[in-house]
Design an enzyme around this catalytic site. Structure first.
Site, PDB file in Angstrom:
ATOM      1  N   HIS A   1      -0.991 -11.587  -4.740  1.00  0.00           N
ATOM      2  CA  HIS A   1       0.380 -11.068  -4.692  1.00  0.00           C
ATOM      3  C   HIS A   1       1.358 -12.002  -5.411  1.00  0.00           C
ATOM      4  O   HIS A   1       2.284 -11.551  -6.077  1.00  0.00           O
ATOM      5  CB  HIS A   1       0.806 -10.835  -3.243  1.00  0.00           C
ATOM      6  CG  HIS A   1       0.067  -9.706  -2.609  1.00  0.00           C
ATOM      7  ND1 HIS A   1       0.089  -8.439  -3.134  1.00  0.00           N
ATOM      8  CD2 HIS A   1      -0.753  -9.650  -1.545  1.00  0.00           C
ATOM      9  CE1 HIS A   1      -0.669  -7.652  -2.398  1.00  0.00           C
ATOM     10  NE2 HIS A   1      -1.193  -8.363  -1.424  1.00  0.00           N
TER      11      HIS A   1
ATOM     12  N   HIS B   1       0.831  -1.217   0.000  1.00  0.00           N
ATOM     13  CA  HIS B   1       0.000   0.000   0.000  1.00  0.00           C
ATOM     14  C   HIS B   1       0.865   1.266   0.000  1.00  0.00           C
ATOM     15  O   HIS B   1       0.508   2.270  -0.604  1.00  0.00           O
ATOM     16  CB  HIS B   1      -0.954   0.005   1.196  1.00  0.00           C
ATOM     17  CG  HIS B   1      -1.857  -1.191   1.230  1.00  0.00           C
ATOM     18  ND1 HIS B   1      -2.606  -1.518   2.325  1.00  0.00           N
ATOM     19  CD2 HIS B   1      -2.129  -2.153   0.302  1.00  0.00           C
ATOM     20  CE1 HIS B   1      -3.294  -2.621   2.075  1.00  0.00           C
ATOM     21  NE2 HIS B   1      -3.013  -3.028   0.858  1.00  0.00           N
TER      22      HIS B   1
ATOM     23  N   ASP C   1      -3.356  -3.031  -4.935  1.00  0.00           N
ATOM     24  CA  ASP C   1      -2.317  -4.023  -4.606  1.00  0.00           C
ATOM     25  C   ASP C   1      -1.427  -4.297  -5.823  1.00  0.00           C
ATOM     26  O   ASP C   1      -0.209  -4.423  -5.691  1.00  0.00           O
ATOM     27  CB  ASP C   1      -2.966  -5.341  -4.154  1.00  0.00           C
ATOM     28  CG  ASP C   1      -3.474  -5.280  -2.726  1.00  0.00           C
ATOM     29  OD1 ASP C   1      -2.999  -4.446  -1.936  1.00  0.00           O
ATOM     30  OD2 ASP C   1      -4.368  -6.098  -2.396  1.00  0.00           O
TER      31      ASP C   1
ATOM     32  N   HIS D   1      -9.418  -1.995  -4.668  1.00  0.00           N
ATOM     33  CA  HIS D   1      -8.287  -2.312  -3.798  1.00  0.00           C
ATOM     34  C   HIS D   1      -7.374  -3.356  -4.442  1.00  0.00           C
ATOM     35  O   HIS D   1      -6.152  -3.309  -4.279  1.00  0.00           O
ATOM     36  CB  HIS D   1      -8.741  -2.785  -2.414  1.00  0.00           C
ATOM     37  CG  HIS D   1      -7.563  -2.987  -1.522  1.00  0.00           C
ATOM     38  ND1 HIS D   1      -6.944  -1.945  -0.866  1.00  0.00           N
ATOM     39  CD2 HIS D   1      -6.808  -4.089  -1.260  1.00  0.00           C
ATOM     40  CE1 HIS D   1      -5.887  -2.396  -0.221  1.00  0.00           C
ATOM     41  NE2 HIS D   1      -5.777  -3.703  -0.442  1.00  0.00           N
TER      42      HIS D   1
HETATM   43 ZN   LIG Z   1      -3.922  -4.628  -0.099  1.00  0.00          ZN
END
Ligand SMILES: [Zn+2]
Length: 283
Positions: free
Chosen positions: A266, A83, A244, A240
């Site tokens: 991720h 973030h 990311d 969001h």
């Molecule tokens: Zn996040």
């Protein structure tokens, strides 16, 4: 918003240092982060009271971490960097030194907006640098893991399309697309908070994980509805997810490409960053 660059074509750093302190989502431990101006291109990390020189972040530093992006720098680890890195690169910054006194970046309100406010407080300044900042891909890139996939096709600017598909009615299927500029990042992406599911959160808490998570720094839903409305955007979760992705791409820079991500994670983002790096050139 006059303080923001118009695009991502030039090199920018901070005018002066700025600090924020807060609790890490996973460790629950308070850490202070100071963002400092830098003459060197890239995002560098160093620790207070360490003799180790600042280390430039690179995709090879990303360690296995399903819930957040953790980087390993020698013997030190730094978790939940995404973030903060999204705020830096999203606002157009290219040269920043991150000084920390702990091992997890504070979650703050669960989005990037408090980092954006910190950057605004410090001010940003254009560098007379001949550094090339535009990353051009010369061919399409596709990375997939099971049903998750991410593609990049060459384009004149950085365009993002996010799609998520969750079996929870509160989230369901969401799609969001935008041309990313510093202004659209701050208005459309930076305020979107991290989110989770009550049953999974209960499980993680029972295992001693996410010690710093609470209903003030994460959106939480159960099977039917959000436990802590209101949302900042009706489709805050998919925004969001793009936040990311932007944070994970900060390790290489934003490619001039149309990037489509379906069910991103991720791990997927970090493989994608490496794949982009292998086909890109700097202009
Ligand atoms: Zn996040």
């Amino acid at each position: 918003m006059e303080w923001l660059p118009e695009n991502y074509k030039n090199s920018w750093t901070l005018v002066k240092p700025v600090s924020r302190t807060g609790i890490g989502l996973h460790t629950g431990i308070e850490t202070q982060v100071t963002l400092l101006p830098s003459k060197d291109k890239g995002f560098y990390v160093s620790w207070v009271n360490s003799s180790q020189p600042p280390i430039k972040l690179h995709p090879s530093h990303v360690a296995q971490s399903p819930l957040c992006t953790t980087i390993e720098l020698g013997k030190q680890k730094l978790s939940t960097v995404e973030h903060l890195l999204a705020a830096l690169i999203g606002c157009g910054l290219t040269h920043v030194h991150i000084l920390v006194n702990g091992n997890e970046i504070p979650l703050l309100d669960g989005s990037s907006i408090e980092w954006v406010e910190a950057i605004a407080e410090a001010g940003i300044i254009k560098l007379n640098s001949s550094n090339k900042t535009e990353i051009v891909i010369n061919e399409p890139v596709v990375v997939y893991k099971g049903l998750s996939m991410i593609t990049a096709t060459p384009a004149n600017e950085f365009r993002l399309i996010g799609i998520i598909d969750f079996p929870y009615p509160a989230i369901g299927k969401q799609i969001f697309s935008l041309e990313l500029t510093p202004k659209s990042f701050v208005n459309e992406i930076a305020p979107a908070r991290t989110f989770g599911f009550k049953d999974q959160i209960d499980h993680l808490v029972s295992k001693g994980l996410i010690k710093g998570g609470n209903l003030k720094n994460s959106l939480v839903c159960d099977e039917s509805s959000w436990l802590n409305p209101p949302l900042r955007f009706q489709n805050e979760p998919v925004r969001h997810k793009l936040l990311d992705l932007i944070g994970d791409l900060a390790l290489i820079g934003l490619p001039k490409a149309q990037v489509l991500v379906y069910r991103g994670s991720h791990a997927l983002h970090s493989e994608f960053a490496k794949a982009i790096q292998s086909v890109c050139s700097l202009k």
